[in-house]
Design a protein around this motif. Structure first.
Motif, PDB file in Angstrom:
ATOM      1  N   HIS A  28       0.834  -1.197   0.000  1.00 28.87           N
ATOM      2  CA  HIS A  28       0.000   0.000   0.000  1.00 28.87           C
ATOM      3  C   HIS A  28       0.872   1.250   0.000  1.00 28.87           C
ATOM      4  O   HIS A  28       1.848   1.339   0.758  1.00 28.87           O
ATOM      5  N   VAL A  30       0.763   5.119   1.025  1.00 32.34           N
ATOM      6  CA  VAL A  30      -0.014   5.822   2.041  1.00 32.34           C
ATOM      7  C   VAL A  30       0.455   7.268   2.134  1.00 32.34           C
ATOM      8  O   VAL A  30       1.659   7.540   2.128  1.00 32.34           O
ATOM      9  N   TYR A  41      -8.316   6.615   8.563  1.00 34.37           N
ATOM     10  CA  TYR A  41      -7.314   6.326   7.528  1.00 34.37           C
ATOM     11  C   TYR A  41      -6.134   5.570   8.138  1.00 34.37           C
ATOM     12  O   TYR A  41      -5.720   4.529   7.640  1.00 34.37           O
ATOM     13  N   PHE A  45      -4.855   1.418   7.512  1.00 37.45           N
ATOM     14  CA  PHE A  45      -3.560   0.963   7.017  1.00 37.45           C
ATOM     15  C   PHE A  45      -2.743   0.267   8.108  1.00 37.45           C
ATOM     16  O   PHE A  45      -1.933  -0.612   7.802  1.00 37.45           O
TER      17      PHE A  45
END
Length: 271
Positions: A28, A30, A41, A45
């Motif tokens: 990911h 970010v 958020y 993650f």
């Protein structure tokens, strides 16, 4: 065709569970500033990291116009258990990118040496591109190199403008460094179709992109075999509310990109 390239979908914060979640968890990209300001958020993650995802924290320069301070980048990376921080870059300016990356790396390493540092390769011309690459590839602090997307039509053999020419040049000239992780930043002017060609390079680890989400939200389908035509689009943070009737189209678009990248990762809700 060679190995797969991990694809990290970029979506507005309200749609992370719908479009960004991965099964199995992979990679990911970010945004550091969102990690520091948005509780939902950062929780999302952090959960993905706990599930095994490799989290890469971007420095904010693309979204904010300036990179976050080193202490903030490190704090964001700790919050989401990141393994890598992307250093600031300057579009089309190799010397300025080297200066910005060196300064940021020095500031980060003064505080912590626990993260892989990723530089973004920029240049005004091919001679500068080669100098910039040689500098970064031989620098001890560089653990990853990211190649930005090809945005505008350019000569097919221009390294600083055409990403598939750049990756082919690196491989053909034996310039790929085993100790360095190589990434692609964003989908370029040929979108997912480029990834089929990039898969020939087994050393490319990942690519990120918002295009399948943005285009799907606009009602535009990404066809597996093309053609890829992208009209003017809003930035991801300006996308606004996405109608639920567009969710399946967005998921299909993401699946098309992952198929082109050779990735078997799925969105859990759509698996």
């Amino acid at each position: 065709m060679a190995k797969s390239i991990a694809f990290s979908a970029i979506a507005p914060p309200d749609y992370l569970n719908v479009f960004v979640a991965q099964e199995p968890a992979s990679v990911h990209h970010v945004a550091a500033q969102r990690v520091l300001t948005d509780a939902a958020y950062r929780a999302f993650f952090h959960r993905e990291a706990q599930r095994g995802a490799e989290i890469i924290v971007d420095n904010g320069v693309f979204d904010l116009g300036h990179a976050l301070p080193a202490a903030d980048l490190i704090a964001a990376a700790h919050i989401v258990d990141a393994r890598e921080i992307i250093l600031p870059d300057v579009m089309r300016d190799g010397l300025a990118t080297i200066k910005a990356s060196d300064e940021a790396a020095r500031e980060i390493l003064d505080l912590s040496d626990e993260f892989r540092l990723c530089v973004v390769l920029h240049a005004a011309d091919d001679q500068e591109w080669l100098r910039c690459y040689d500098y970064f590839a031989s620098n001890e602090y560089v653990g990853a190199i990211a190649l930005p997307a090809s945005r505008r039509p350019a000569p097919e053999d221009q390294l600083c403008r055409t990403r598939w020419a750049a990756t082919r040049y690196l491989e053909d000239h034996g310039m790929v460094e085993d100790r360095i992780v190589y990434r692609l930043l964003g989908l370029g002017r040929t979108g997912h179709l480029e990834l089929v060609e990039q898969r020939e390079h087994e050393w490319i680890a990942s690519v990120d992109g918002a295009a399948p989400v943005i285009l799907g939200a606009m009602g535009i389908e990404m066809l597996p075999d093309g053609p890829y035509e992208k009209p003017p689009t809003p930035r991801i943070e300006n996308l606004g509310r996405i109608p639920e009737e567009r969710f399946d189209l967005i998921r299909r678009n993401i699946a098309v990109v992952r198929e082109a990248a050779g990735s078997s990762v799925r969105i859990p809700e759509a698996a």
